[in-house]
Scaffold this motif. Structure first.
Motif, PDB file in Angstrom:
ATOM      1  N   ILE A 116       2.126  12.164   3.940  1.00 30.65           N
ATOM      2  CA  ILE A 116       2.761  12.956   4.995  1.00 30.65           C
ATOM      3  C   ILE A 116       1.721  13.465   5.987  1.00 30.65           C
ATOM      4  N   THR A 117       0.571  13.866   5.512  1.00 28.86           N
ATOM      5  CA  THR A 117      -0.510  14.302   6.410  1.00 28.86           C
ATOM      6  C   THR A 117      -0.938  13.169   7.323  1.00 28.86           C
ATOM      7  N   ASP A 118      -1.030  11.951   6.766  1.00 28.57           N
ATOM      8  CA  ASP A 118      -1.400  10.788   7.566  1.00 28.57           C
ATOM      9  C   ASP A 118      -0.357  10.514   8.646  1.00 28.57           C
ATOM     10  N   ILE A 119       0.916  10.565   8.275  1.00 27.78           N
ATOM     11  CA  ILE A 119       1.986  10.341   9.252  1.00 27.78           C
ATOM     12  C   ILE A 119       1.932  11.385  10.363  1.00 27.78           C
ATOM     13  N   ARG A 154       2.830   2.485  14.736  1.00 28.99           N
ATOM     14  CA  ARG A 154       2.301   2.441  13.394  1.00 28.99           C
ATOM     15  C   ARG A 154       3.423   2.129  12.397  1.00 28.99           C
ATOM     16  N   ALA A 155       3.053   1.444  11.311  1.00 27.32           N
ATOM     17  CA  ALA A 155       4.007   1.122  10.247  1.00 27.32           C
ATOM     18  C   ALA A 155       3.363   1.407   8.902  1.00 27.32           C
ATOM     19  N   TRP A 156       4.059   2.153   8.055  1.00 23.96           N
ATOM     20  CA  TRP A 156       3.628   2.437   6.682  1.00 23.96           C
ATOM     21  C   TRP A 156       4.544   1.709   5.708  1.00 23.96           C
ATOM     22  N   TRP A 157       3.958   1.061   4.693  1.00 18.49           N
ATOM     23  CA  TRP A 157       4.767   0.444   3.645  1.00 18.49           C
ATOM     24  C   TRP A 157       5.028   1.476   2.561  1.00 18.49           C
ATOM     25  N   LEU A 158       6.309   1.726   2.285  1.00 14.55           N
ATOM     26  CA  LEU A 158       6.708   2.705   1.283  1.00 14.55           C
ATOM     27  C   LEU A 158       7.171   2.060  -0.011  1.00 14.55           C
ATOM     28  N   GLY A 180      10.884  -0.974   2.076  1.00 15.77           N
ATOM     29  CA  GLY A 180      10.856   0.243   2.873  1.00 15.77           C
ATOM     30  C   GLY A 180       9.624   0.339   3.769  1.00 15.77           C
ATOM     31  N   PHE A 181       9.868   0.506   5.063  1.00 14.62           N
ATOM     32  CA  PHE A 181       8.786   0.692   6.030  1.00 14.62           C
ATOM     33  C   PHE A 181       9.157   1.831   6.979  1.00 14.62           C
ATOM     34  N   LEU A 182       8.190   2.675   7.270  1.00 13.63           N
ATOM     35  CA  LEU A 182       8.363   3.742   8.247  1.00 13.63           C
ATOM     36  C   LEU A 182       7.635   3.355   9.521  1.00 13.63           C
ATOM     37  N   ILE A 183       8.366   3.330  10.643  1.00 16.81           N
ATOM     38  CA  ILE A 183       7.813   2.997  11.950  1.00 16.81           C
ATOM     39  C   ILE A 183       7.671   4.280  12.759  1.00 16.81           C
ATOM     40  N   GLN A 184       6.520   4.462  13.367  1.00 18.91           N
ATOM     41  CA  GLN A 184       6.265   5.617  14.240  1.00 18.91           C
ATOM     42  C   GLN A 184       5.919   5.125  15.640  1.00 18.91           C
ATOM     43  N   GLU A 236      -0.015   2.316   2.711  1.00 21.32           N
ATOM     44  CA  GLU A 236      -0.962   1.996   3.765  1.00 21.32           C
ATOM     45  C   GLU A 236      -0.273   1.904   5.121  1.00 21.32           C
ATOM     46  N   CYS A 237      -1.031   2.234   6.152  1.00 24.74           N
ATOM     47  CA  CYS A 237      -0.561   2.167   7.530  1.00 24.74           C
ATOM     48  C   CYS A 237      -1.252   1.031   8.266  1.00 24.74           C
TER      49      CYS A 237
END
Length: 279
Positions: free
Chosen positions: A12-15, A26-30, A34-38, A274-275
């Motif tokens: 969460i700090t990284d995001i 940016r994309a994080w693999w969860l 599942g991927f979070l796109i910012q 990872e992002c």
């Protein structure tokens, strides 16, 4: 047990540390699919599965869903999500134990589903029937700067309801100058390249776990097909998913690497949590 390179508070700090960045995305693999796109301070979350609901459900059966990786983040910690998707009704893409806490901590969130699945989705998640936003193939919706378009997925076949609405779906997401393809769960089907290549995607998230009848679950592209599809649709970057979650239904990403290099595609293997930053 596969451990994330960062999880929970560290993730969460990284995001949050990049939320004000205006260049690139940016994309994080969860984990799993599942991927979070910012992008521009907004967040889109593809198909999260962040619980042990399936492991508990199948623990005393002849098809145990034994985890081989740790959960990346407690879902209630994801309090920055603007849009979340469910590509189909299988629990690792539509999990109440994941989605309900996310809804509760993001009161303005928008939820994208295949229109065909509305009744099932609302019953599983105990949500109002007008809450999800339903799409069919090549239908689009604009939300918080993301244009989300539904495309067919075959899991194991392309299925529709009586009204002709898709039950299994992938998503093309356009934002700024970028386009992403998230496959959902899909096999290779006639016309898949033609459906996707005109979008000229910058990034394709493709499954690699394959389709093995002895698993007794619907299948996906295998590692060779994923690499080949990335090449044939002209994706600028291909990232594999749908592995390293359950012992009985996984694949070694090294096999994808070998094929990706044979096909000469640009690829990235993400570690859990990872992002990757794309410009």
């Amino acid at each position: 047990m596969v451990k994330p390179i960062q999880k929970d508070k560290e993730l969460i700090t990284d995001i949050n540390s990049t939320i004000n960045k205006t260049e690139g995305f940016r994309a994080w693999w969860l984990g799993q699919s599942g991927f979070l796109i910012q992008y521009q301070g907004k967040h889109l979350l593809f198909d999260p599965y962040l619980s042990d609901s399936l492991s508990k459900k199948y623990a005393q059966t002849d098809k145990p869903h034994t985890r081989i990786s740790e959960r990346v983040v407690e879902p209630s910690m994801l309090n920055m999500v603007d849009v979340v998707t469910s590509s189909h009704n299988h629990t690792d893409h539509l999990d109440a134990e994941t989605l309900v806490p996310i809804f509760e901590n993001n009161p303005s969130i928008k939820f994208i589903i295949p229109e065909a699945n509305r009744t099932f989705v609302c019953e599983r998640l105990k949500c109002e029937t007008d809450f999800p936003i339903g799409l069919n193939d090549l239908q689009s919706v604009d939300i918080e700067g993301f244009k989300i378009t539904g495309v067919p997925a075959a899991h194991n076949s392309i299925e529709r309801d009586e009204a002709g609405n898709l039950k299994f779906m992938g998503f093309i997401v356009s934002f700024g100058t970028y386009k992403i393809y998230h496959s959902g769960d899909t096999l290779w089907y006639d016309g898949i390249v033609e459906v996707l290549k005109d979008f000229k995607v910058d990034l394709a998230f493709l499954p690699i776990n394959g389709n093995k009848p002895e698993r007794r679950v619907a299948g996906n592209l295998n590692f060779e097909e994923a690499a080949r599809l990335g090449k044939e649709i002209g994706a600028k970057l291909t990232i594999p998913h749908h592995y390293d979650l359950f012992e009985f239904n996984t694949e070694n990403p090294e096999n994808f690497i070998q094929k990706a290099e044979e096909y000469g595609i640009n690829y990235k293997i993400l570690q859990l949590g990872e992002c990757i930053e794309v410009f």
